[in-house]
Design an enzyme around this catalytic site. Structure first.
Site, PDB file in Angstrom:
ATOM      1  N   ASP A 284       0.867  -1.255   0.073  1.00  0.00           N
ATOM      2  CA  ASP A 284      -0.109  -0.050  -0.013  1.00  0.00           C
ATOM      3  C   ASP A 284       0.678   1.240   0.019  1.00  0.00           C
ATOM      4  O   ASP A 284       2.117   1.082   0.273  1.00  0.00           O
ATOM      5  CB  ASP A 284      -0.999   0.013   1.280  1.00  0.00           C
ATOM      6  CG  ASP A 284      -2.240   0.920   1.069  1.00  0.00           C
ATOM      7  OD1 ASP A 284      -2.061   1.846   0.023  1.00  0.00           O
ATOM      8  OD2 ASP A 284      -2.973   0.828   1.723  1.00  0.00           O
TER       9      ASP A 284
HETATM   10  C1  NOJ Z   1      -4.161   3.840   0.403  1.00  0.00           C
HETATM   11  C2  NOJ Z   1      -5.153   3.045   0.580  1.00  0.00           C
HETATM   12  O1  NOJ Z   1      -5.054   2.107   1.809  1.00  0.00           O
HETATM   13  C3  NOJ Z   1      -5.676   1.995  -0.843  1.00  0.00           C
HETATM   14  O2  NOJ Z   1      -6.782   1.495  -0.313  1.00  0.00           O
HETATM   15  C4  NOJ Z   1      -5.770   2.796  -1.996  1.00  0.00           C
HETATM   16  O3  NOJ Z   1      -5.625   1.952  -2.994  1.00  0.00           O
HETATM   17  C5  NOJ Z   1      -4.156   3.352  -2.105  1.00  0.00           C
HETATM   18  N1  NOJ Z   1      -3.806   4.452  -1.183  1.00  0.00           N
HETATM   19  C6  NOJ Z   1      -4.031   4.094  -3.474  1.00  0.00           C
HETATM   20  O4  NOJ Z   1      -4.836   5.138  -3.484  1.00  0.00           O
END
Ligand code: NOJ
Length: 750
Positions: A284
């Site tokens: 992530d």
């Molecule tokens: C953080 C989030 O936790 C995740 O779900 C998301 O896909 C990413 N950012 C990218 O935006």
């Protein structure tokens, strides 16, 4: 020569598959693996590390810098770059101007729609309709692909038992079985046919346990014992793998002391070694670097080492990998062989998605698909199916279309942005049709609108006068309560989950008019609405319904359709009742309703040590506000005649459990029948109810249908701390309209 081979590879794989059947699935996998190996053999270490980097839009100081990085093979994927032409140009450069012509992945969060916004996932889950949800995700993929996106970070399949957590909006609820069904539907909808230009790679996220954040505070620590991890939280991820999800995203949370983006037990032991997952696993946003804040890595280099060893193939947005992997090899801390393994997983996705082969200029794709009439029609249908009727005293709903006057009041009645919910990067509030607009169009000057409160947290009572005047002129009141989209979603957790601001006060003033008061709640979480529920004559829980909120709500309010939604989460009476979920354990001292003593009924001078030694709250009692699976309809259903084909199940047999469901009202609509079991005694304690099946079907007034479910030994399996087991013993079984009511039977597994 190499380019030629790549060009014909998908065709070759296809032909082998067609002519030789299953055995050759292995051969085609081997062929693909060999192709990947050959390609890796030609890559420099820098090019390999480049593949492991996903750059966010804006990472490079200029478009020229970005293009240079692409030409030099220093990046494997982009995040949030879109626009069909820009993407096509960057992709063309990757394929034609980089040394090895490796295509790029273009990722974006397309969570519940691209421009046509569907209900938030928690709303979609309330439909209990996997085919409708699959279609919604296909539509989302078609719209997103037309803008050059070939990878979405969905589905989000975390299980949560905490409505304080803002990201509950993005989940499909509290139940591992229901979430697994939606996982399959969403992955299939997003990916479609991988050969098709509209296929997007799906991503199962967040691996794993993120939904158990302590106190529902986002990013917080999680402690999940292995049986709970395997029996609940890992289940949807296994379903994602089975459905062919090409990618998995690791999470932000510290799981049992080890951050999930560096957790060898989950990423390696379970996902790779045990499940043999062949897809790509990526971090992530910044979750590799964040292992420093977690106190698990001393610096970025250490973080990169931990993540790459644990099994993260690609790093999102941050630079721990590109800055350190080469150094780590030079220092002998990791091998190039390990890098090759990681890169192979990335390249595999690119091959499987056909990116080497698909033309860069996707002439087949047209942006005309965006907001197509059929897409909006589906958004309206799914929104209608996602709303849950929680109360309907004296059949106040549906309203007659001949109503002489109607008041539309409340901060969410005309909130075109907020009705779309969280995660709508590309949703456009100008596309939204709000309830105010729809009712105005339908009723003209018979409609009396007043916001009452400008927004949910508005503390000013200035608008009350107009609201009361509108109510005074009307035969009924529709009050649109709730919370804006910013109050749920990532990082937007709440400790108090009541209706924000002074909405309750306005509702109470409106109640005094004596007019029928219908509450429509638009929110990203199950709010604690006990007091508002008592004041209202009817309550329709609409979640954040998306672009077509207005028409979908009007469809139900005027009875063109009956509500059919059922809750995918338990509703609590107040935050103090959290966590409350149907999968809970019984305890050694379970309370029954008659054991409950309310705090107001305790004698003032009570000298008793305790009030019955039972597991209850003196204020909330033992029941939630609404149980999992609950939802009313404009008709009534009667369940009868529970039958089990046999009372004894053995390792090779199946039990068929059936019941009659009759529509005893006078409205044609759907019912969602649910199957639950309870394993009475286990080598570890078992939940009081486990959902094992559900069916949605239509019944005409007076009509009876026989609903039937099969139970196989595999359905009784659970992880007991050491291994998965199916234990002999007695089981309860229910077929019913929700997780507390229903017809009960029993059987034994021998
Ligand atoms: C953080 C989030 O936790 C995740 O779900 C998301 O896909 C990413 N950012 C990218 O935006």
């Amino acid at each position: 020569m190499f380019q030629l081979k790549l060009k014909y590879l998908p065709l070759l794989i296809f032909l082998i598959g067609v002519f030789s059947g299953c055995q050759n699935e292995n051969e085609s996998t081997a062929l693909l693996d060999a192709e990947i190996k050959t390609l890796i053999g030609k890559m420099t270490l820098d090019e390999k590390i480049g593949q492991m980097f996903q750059a966010a839009d804006g990472f490079y100081s200029s478009e020229e810098e970005l293009k240079k990085a692409v030409r030099e093979g220093r990046v494997g994927s982009f995040l949030n770059i879109q626009g069909a032409e820009r993407v096509a140009e960057i992709q063309r450069m990757a394929k034609e101007e980089s040394r090895l012509g490796i295509p790029l992945l273009f990722g974006r969060d397309v969570i519940h729609g691209y421009r046509t916004i569907f209900p938030i996932p928690l709303g979609m889950a309330s439909s209990w309709d996997t085919s409708m949800v699959k279609k919604a995700m296909r539509i989302s993929a078609v719209e997103a692909a037309s803008m050059g996106i070939n990878w979405t970070f969905a589905p989000m399949i975390d299980i949560t038992w905490d409505p304080r957590w803002g990201r509950i909006a993005e989940t499909t609820g509290e139940d591992p079985f229901l979430t697994s069904q939606f996982t399959k539907a969403m992955v299939e909808g997003i990916q479609g046919d991988l050969n098709d230009p509209t296929a997007l790679a799906a991503c199962a996220k967040h691996f794993v346990g993120y939904g158990m954040a302590e106190a529902g505070r986002d990013y917080n620590t999680t402690y999940i014992p292995e049986p709970l991890l395997r029996n609940v939280h890992l289940k949807p991820f296994k379903a994602a793998q089975n459905a062919g999800a090409l990618t998995f995203m690791s999470a932000f949370n510290d799981l049992n002391g080890v951050p999930t983006s560096g957790n060898e037990f989950t990423l390696k032991t379970i996902l790779r070694d045990e499940w043999n997952y062949k897809g790509m696993v990526f971090s992530d946003w910044a979750s590799i670097e964040e292992m420093i804040s977690h106190g698990f890595a001393s610096d970025k280099k250490h973080a990169a080492e931990i993540a790459v060893k644990a099994g993260i193939d690609m790093e999102m947005a941050t630079t721990a990998y590109i800055e350190n992997l080469k150094k780590l090899i030079e220092e002998g801390k990791i091998s190039e062989e390990l890098i090759n393994e990681r890169v192979a997983n990335i390249l595999r996705v690119k091959f499987q998605l056909g990116l080497f082969d698909k033309p860069v200029e996707n002439t087949a794709l047209s942006t005309d698909t965006i907001l197509a009439g059929s897409h909006l029609a589906h958004a309206r249908e799914l929104a209608r199916n996602s709303m849950v009727l929680l109360k309907n005293s004296h059949h106040i709903l549906p309203l007659s279309k001949e109503i002489r006057s109607l008041a539309v009041i409340g901060p969410l009645a005309d909130a075109p942005h907020d009705q779309m919910g969280t995660w709508v990067f590309d949703g456009n509030e100008e596309d939204s049709e709000t309830p105010k607009t729809t009712f105005q169009n339908l009723l003209g000057n018979k409609l009396h609108y007043a916001a009452g409160l400008e927004y949910s947290r508005d503390k000013s009572k200035n608008g009350f006068i107009d609201a009361l005047a509108a109510a005074g002129k009307s035969d009924a009141i529709l009050f649109f309560a709730g919370e804006e989209s910013i109050l749920s979603g990532e990082a937007n957790s709440r400790g108090i989950i009541n209706l924000p601001g002074i909405q309750a006060e306005l509702i109470s003033e409106l109640k005094k008019t004596g007019k029928p008061l219908i509450l429509i709640v638009m929110a990203g979480r199950p709010l604690a609405i006990q007091q508002e529920l008592e004041m209202a004559d009817a309550v329709l829980y609409a979640w954040h319904p998306g672009t077509m909120a207005g028409p979908a709500i009007a469809d139900l309010v005027f009875g063109d359709y009956s509500p059919t939604g059922k809750l995918p989460v338990t509703f609590v009476k107040g935050a103090g009742q959290i966590p409350f979920y149907h999968y809970r354990k019984n305890t050694g001292r379970p309370a029954s309703k008659s054991d409950v003593i309310h705090i107001d009924d305790i004698p003032r001078n009570s000298k008793q040590l305790s009030l019955g030694f039972k597991s209850t709250h003196l204020d909330y009692g033992i029941e939630p506000l609404f149980p999992f699976g609950y939802g009313l309809s404009y008709t009534k259903f009667q369940y009868s005649n529970l039958k089990l084909s046999t009372k004894v199940l053995n390792s090779t047999s199946t039990i068929s459990v059936s019941a009659d469901v009759q529509n005893i009202g006078n409205f044609e609509t759907d019912e969602i029948a649910q199957l639950y079991i309870r394993d009475r005694v286990g080598s570890i304690t078992r939940p009081v109810k486990e959902l094992k099946g559900f069916k949605k079907f239509r019944l005409m007034p007076g009509e009876t249908k026989n609903v039937q479910f099969d139970i196989k030994p595999k359905d009784l399996e659970f992880f007991n701390g050491e291994k998965f087991v199916t234990e002999q013993g007695d089981f309860d079984v229910w077929i019913g309209p929700n997780s507390v009511d229903g017809l009960k039977g029993e059987f034994a597994f021998e």
